[in-house]
Each structure stands twice: as structure tokens, then as C-alpha cells.
Design an enzyme around this catalytic site. Sequence first.
Site, PDB file in Angstrom:
ATOM      1  N   LYS A 323       4.381   5.384   7.549  1.00  0.00           N
ATOM      2  CA  LYS A 323       5.777   4.946   7.692  1.00  0.00           C
ATOM      3  C   LYS A 323       5.919   3.846   8.740  1.00  0.00           C
ATOM      4  O   LYS A 323       6.659   3.966   9.719  1.00  0.00           O
ATOM      5  CB  LYS A 323       6.691   6.119   8.033  1.00  0.00           C
ATOM      6  N   ASP A 326       7.945  -1.573  12.132  1.00  0.00           N
ATOM      7  CA  ASP A 326       8.036  -2.509  13.249  1.00  0.00           C
ATOM      8  C   ASP A 326       7.926  -3.931  12.729  1.00  0.00           C
ATOM      9  O   ASP A 326       7.807  -4.162  11.519  1.00  0.00           O
ATOM     10  CB  ASP A 326       6.943  -2.212  14.278  1.00  0.00           C
TER      11      ASP A 326
END
Length: 488
Positions: A323, A326
Site C-alpha cells: 500500500k 508517498d
Amino acid sequence: MAAPMNNMRMSLEDLIIRLYDVQAVKFGTFKLKSGIESPVYIDLRVIVSYPEILVRVSEYLWDASQNCSNNFKSLCGVPYTALPLATCIATKHHMPMLIRRKEAKDYGTKRMIEGHYEPGERCLVVEDVVTSGSSVLETAQALKTADIDVRDAVVLLDREQGGAQMLKSEGIHLHSVCTLSKMLDVLQTSERLSGPDIERVREFIAENKFNAMSGIKRNGSGDTHCSHKKAKKVHNYADRASLCTNPVSKQLLQIMETKKSNLAVSADLTSCGEVLELVNRVGPHVCLVKTHVDILEDFTPEFTKRLTELAQKHNFLIFEDRKFADIGSTVLNQYSGGMYRISDWANITNAHSVPGEGVIQGLKQVGLSKNRACVLIAEMSSTGNLAKGDYSSATVKMAEEHSDFVIGFICQSRLTSDPSLLHMTPGVQLTEGQDSLGQNYITPTEVITNRGSDIIIVGRGITKATDPAEAARQYQEAGYRAYLAQFE
């Protein structure tokens, strides 16, 4: 005060009329949860407010059970409408009753089947209405998981849309008190319904028949219906593989075709040895193994080496559920470096689309040359999550614009008709429910057949099972059966 019960047995014709009069059966135009319009709506939950009708229905169900050729030792009502019916039968005829929970408790015994039973004992399933038979089958599967044998089911009303045939193909004989055709005849004779209304319903039934290979839609009352709209073309796994340009999605679909499996196991255990042992046991039944490598307390590079060897042995792909969320330069380093070096061993990883396209570009810069792929998180299964609506739509658009690297979605239902994009749904168990932390569980039939997803992701339903390999086999069969049900 309720009216005193008439000791004379109510005829089936009178019972049908009473069901109509209390609006347990309605005719008109009703929009179902699936979006289609139906001329008949059946909701027998209302009869709990009419004790006389409740008792009479239960007696007719008991009579139907006497036609069973197999001797049953207990009975179980399909939750929730059939529970009071099963209770009436149990108390009147001193028959032991079992209760199938829709969700396991997170305390005490954590059992899905409540009541006393002996391993291998035979149980009769009680239901109110059958259309596709999926609700009966889900209850039967839950009972079988507890080593309880199911050979027969009784139902008040068979809608004659293929449920009996589907259950027969699963080894369950359906005994019905009444058919929808019989109900229509009685209501027409009693002048409750006019000729045109009768014809509308008969036409609807004829156009919505299905068999074990047809698509099913579910309405709000738990009943199921086949869509009478012309269905979109459903490609099989082999055809879809030929349409894929990404080597990972092509390989995954080929594995799904070869192994007859759309099952991904979520191996969320905290020691390398436990994960590897689990994967070796369930490997023959899965197309994907999903890991959370950062929860392993004893991680070493040897773990990923051995996991890769098991993937080759059992023919599955590895999906690291990282997941990423950024900016591109950061995820590039997270993906390629650090102690886990995810891009070296995981065929698939995933990312949130919150940061924008940069997160995909950063991952792609590393993964594309290594024949890796990414799935985007478009929807989630936890209560209160924000991955929905415009967020999901924007995620689909990102996937379409980066289809050389993005091969699909983590989602709750099909989001696009593009056959090259895969839909993977977490939070799957053999019975619906919710855990204490807000995780919602849905069944393989709901995920694959009704919602049009491609892959079921199962965690605790397998990892917490007494026999994970047997549990994986059951999920594999349930998922693949739900896939086959999409075809006419």
C-alpha cells in the site's frame, strides 16, 4: 390481543391468500437492489407479526420434510427470515435445532454454528423462498465446514427460476411446499390478481430463469434474481489472458484458468516459518499469495527466496500488500531498496492513488523493467473508509492511463468493463458478517457473481481454520463456482 388460533388446519390455498392479504407477497413494480424492475416482491419477514400464519407455514414445511429420503437429526434455518420458522418446527416436533451465525463472535467459542451436534450428523436446512438457491447453499457450506452433512432443504415457495436445479447439482434435494405458479393460480381464482398482472409475472419468470452457469443478482431482502437485461459479454480467463499486454496479468489469468482458482490467500502471520508452512499447505488451491512482509518479526532475505520457490512449486504469484502512498521518489526507494527489496521478489504490489500519478510513476520506474505490476486501491472493505465515489472514479482513470504497469484494483465490485483489468476483493468469508474492528465480510457468491469481481482475498477464514488446506479448497471451489455462474 392476538386472535385465538383456529384449530382447523388452514388449507394451502387459504394460506396463500392470507400471505397476500398481509402483504408478504406483493405485485406491482418493484426496483430491486440489482437495479432491475420486478413485478413481484416476496418478503415473508412480516409473518412474525401473525402467529397463526407463522405456525401454519412451519407445519407445511414440516410436512414437506417428511418427503426427505435421508434421515436428518437436526434442522437449521437460513438466517434471518427462516429462523422463526425453524424454531416453530423444533419446538412442536422436539427436533434439535442449530443456528448458523452470519458472523463469528470475537470472544467465547467463536463458533459459526451454535447448538449441540455430532460430527457427521445430517441436518435439514429450512428456507422461506428460493430463487437461485444461493442462500441455502451458503448455509449448507457453513454447516459442512463444521462437519455437518446436508442432503435436503425445505422451502415454502420455489420461484421456479432454477434454484432447485442448482441445489441438486450440489447434492442437495429441495422440497417445496408451493411454487410461484401455484400461488399465481390461487390468487387469480380468488380474484386477488387480474389476468394482465398474472401474465406480467409469468413473463418475468420465463425471462429470468437460470442454471448453474448463469448470472445472479441479489435484491434487498436477501432473495436472488437473474437480471432480465441483456447481460454484457463475460470473457473467460483464457480469453482475457490473450487480451492482456502486461505479462503479470496474462500469467495470473493463465494460472486462474489452469488451476480453476480465483482465490488469493492473505498470509498475515507474524513469523516466516508460519507463513511458509501455511503457503505450502494452501499453495495447490490459490492463484495468489498476499503478504505483509513488514509484520514478520524474524524476516531475513531467506524468507523471500523460499517463498519464491513455493510459488514456482505450486504455480501461484506473490502479491506484497505494501500500500504505497508517498511521492514518486520516496516510493521508488521503498520499492527497490531497504531491507525488504520488494521489487526483487513480489510479482504484484499495490498503492493508494491519494498522492496522484507520481506514486505510479515511481513504482513503474523500478517495476516495469522487472516484469512487475501494480494494483490500485480503489475501494476498501472496512467500515467508515473514504475510498469511494470520486476517489474511486479517479483511481480507475489513473489505471487506464498507466495500463502498461497497473493491472487492476483492490475494490468491492467491478469498476470497469475492460477485460484486461483485474478486480480483487478482500474481506471474503463463506458467511457474511463483521468483526470487532469494523472489517466487513462478504461471500464468494456476492463478490464474484453479484458484484463482478475477479479474485477473492481470504485471510482469517483460512489462516484461523483448523485445517487451512481444507478451508482453502472450500474457498477455491466456492469462488470458481461463482465465476462459472456468470456465464449463460
